[in-house]
Design a protein around this motif. Structure first.
Motif, PDB file in Angstrom:
ATOM      1  N   VAL A  52      10.362 -13.141  -5.999  1.00 59.57           N
ATOM      2  CA  VAL A  52      10.263 -13.232  -4.534  1.00 59.57           C
ATOM      3  C   VAL A  52      10.439 -14.700  -4.164  1.00 59.57           C
ATOM      4  N   CYS A  82       3.483  -8.729  -6.564  1.00 59.58           N
ATOM      5  CA  CYS A  82       3.572  -9.090  -5.154  1.00 59.58           C
ATOM      6  C   CYS A  82       2.617  -8.210  -4.358  1.00 59.58           C
ATOM      7  N   ALA A  83       1.922  -8.815  -3.384  1.00 59.07           N
ATOM      8  CA  ALA A  83       1.016  -8.029  -2.529  1.00 59.07           C
ATOM      9  C   ALA A  83       1.771  -6.896  -1.845  1.00 59.07           C
ATOM     10  N   ASN A 126       1.726 -13.846  -4.276  1.00 53.48           N
ATOM     11  CA  ASN A 126       2.020 -14.942  -3.373  1.00 53.48           C
ATOM     12  C   ASN A 126       1.220 -16.205  -3.686  1.00 53.48           C
ATOM     13  N   TYR A 152       0.495 -12.454   4.500  1.00 56.67           N
ATOM     14  CA  TYR A 152      -0.401 -12.000   3.435  1.00 56.67           C
ATOM     15  C   TYR A 152      -1.834 -11.785   3.897  1.00 56.67           C
TER      16      TYR A 152
HETATM   17 MO   LIG Z   1       4.851 -11.598  -2.773  1.00 56.52          MO
END
Ligand SMILES: [Mo]
Ligand SMILES: Nc1nc2c(c(=O)[nH]1)N[C@H]1C(S)=C(S)[C@@H](COP(=O)(O)O)O[C@H]1N2
Length: 420
Positions: free
Chosen positions: A104, A150-151, A253, A278
């Motif tokens: 990402v 990744c969230a 992140n 986020y």
């Molecule tokens: Mo992410």
């Protein structure tokens, strides 16, 4: 050989015993006997010299389609904002090859000159420090196997009201697993001397996004790492070359890549990244700020969405489970949509905050089936159903999706994403 859960899930011990006794033994293949006895001409490659040695190995050319799936959601408007998913359904084992680790990038992948790159530790410290790569290479290092997720992994299942008929690379490919080697951040922080009022560390990346996140000092000191190597070799440009922050179990992140500044502060910075994308909007209108730990999750990789089963008979169901809260304790699998469950075998070693491979044999009788997996971690947390997950969050939330993944199998063997 008897099934020990509905829908044909088999006990591995029973499977082996049945095979040893012969007669009733089931087999995974109809072709073994014919292959062994086939008369074949010696293939060409046994008769001519092979290729010469090479400096860096590559996958077989026939495996060229095993690659990351790319997403550039803003297209020409912002080609450098992109992400790519690991093709989990094309991999076995628990480690992600470096070239297939998901990515990402909020501001593109910078091309950093490792000789010019610097890391500063400053703010509420006794001795501000600046490091280059060569000086960091002298430090004692540790190696740890951890996933990064990744969230937003699972965003399609989170927001789409109908299950999308796509593969695991799209549905859950923003998670990967590697052995990370680097310097414990506690060593660097102790050298700098964190002042008593230093409670947070603001990490900033050297990329165009200048991605920045506030990290509690407790996490930095507990198991935070300045990662320099990934599965043995230097971390890849995609993963933050020449250095990144690794925070085991925390949302992707926060694992700031290309890290150039660690500023010790008394307060979080409430940066754009942590206050905007986020944070997680809840059903009741509140927003969860700082939802650091990734929840317990699992997916069946074999079989999985968009695959086609090759007729009724025996199959080895296989999948991956992980939790930001600790080690995987248990994975249950259902082949009848959740009416009955059986415990899958966990591939050793089962490591904390690492992808864990699970397997269970299955005799598919050719009738419609719904496959589910449900993981429980060492903290006692179990995956929610999708309905329970949806009830907690605002409909727009894409972060921290960890609901049970379902696959529907039709009589003609098609496997597709389903909402259970
Ligand atoms: Mo992410
Ligand atoms: N400097 C910087 N760090 C970053 C990012 C970024 O764009 N810039 N992306 C973050 C996000 S959103 C995730 S999910 C992880 C992804 O790590 P990976 O690309 O190594 O898989 O890195 C994080 N660290």
């Amino acid at each position: 050989m008897t099934a020990f859960a509905g829908g044909g899930l088999l006990n591995r011990r029973g499977l082996l015993k049945g095979a040893a006794l012969g007669g009733t033994a089931a087999t995974f293949s109809q072709g073994v006997f014919e292959v062994v006895h086939a008369e074949a001409e010696a293939p060409e490659w046994t008769t001519i010299p092979g290729e010469e040695v090479r400096g860096y190995g590559l996958p077989a050319p026939q495996e060229a389609e095993v690659k990351r799936t790319l997403f550039q959601i803003y297209e020409d408007l912002s080609p450098e904002f992109g992400f790519s998913g690991t093709p989990l359904q094309k991999l076995r084992g628990a480690m992600t090859p470096n070239g297939l680790h998901f990515e990402v990038h909020h501001g593109g992948r910078p091309e950093i000159d490792p000789e010019q790159h610097r890391l500063m530790i400053h703010g509420l410290v006794e001795r501000p420090l600046q490091f280059d790569l060569a000086s960091l290479d002298r430090y004692p290092m540790v190696s740890r196997v951890h996933f990064i997720e990744c969230a937003g992994n699972g965003f399609l299942n989170a927001v789409e009201s109908e299950p999308q008929d796509v593969g695991l690379d799209v549905l859950a490919g923003l998670v990967s697993n590697a052995e990370w080697t680097g310097v414990p951040l506690s060593i660097l922080m102790e050298e700098a001397g964190v002042k008593p009022e230093g409670k947070w560390v603001i990490a900033i990346g050297a990329d165009a996004a200048g991605l920045s996140r506030s990290i509690p000092i407790e996490k930095i000191m507990a198991d935070g790492m300045l990662a320099l190597h990934q599965n043995g070799e230097r971390i890849r440009p995609e993963q933050g070359y020449p250095m990144r922050i690794l925070l085991p179990g925390y949302e992707g992140n926060m694992n700031v890549k290309w890290v150039t500044s660690l500023q010790v502060t008394s307060q979080p910075a409430y940066t754009r990244d942590e206050s905007g994308a986020y944070s997680d909007p809840l059903a009741d209108g509140n927003v969860v700020r700082f939802s650091f730990t990734m929840g317990v999750k699992s997916v069946i990789t074999h079989p999985s969405g968009t695959m086609t089963m090759n007729g009724p008979g025996l199959y080895g169901i296989s999948g991956l489970a992980w939790s930001g809260g600790g080690a995987i304790e248990r994975v249950e699998v259902s082949a009848d949509g959740g009416t009955s469950w059986a415990d899958a075998d966990l591939q050793q070693p089962v490591l904390s905050k690492s992808l864990t491979r699970f397997t269970i044999p299955w005799r598919w009788d050719g009738s419609p089936a719904r496959l589910l997996s449900r993981a429980t971690d060492s903290e006692g947390h179990t995956q929610p159903t999708r309905a329970d997950w949806k009830a907690r969050y605002h409909p727009s939330n894409i972060n921290h999706y960890n609901a049970i993944q379902a696959w529907d199998v039709t009589p003609d063997g098609k496997v597709a994403n389903a909402y259970a």
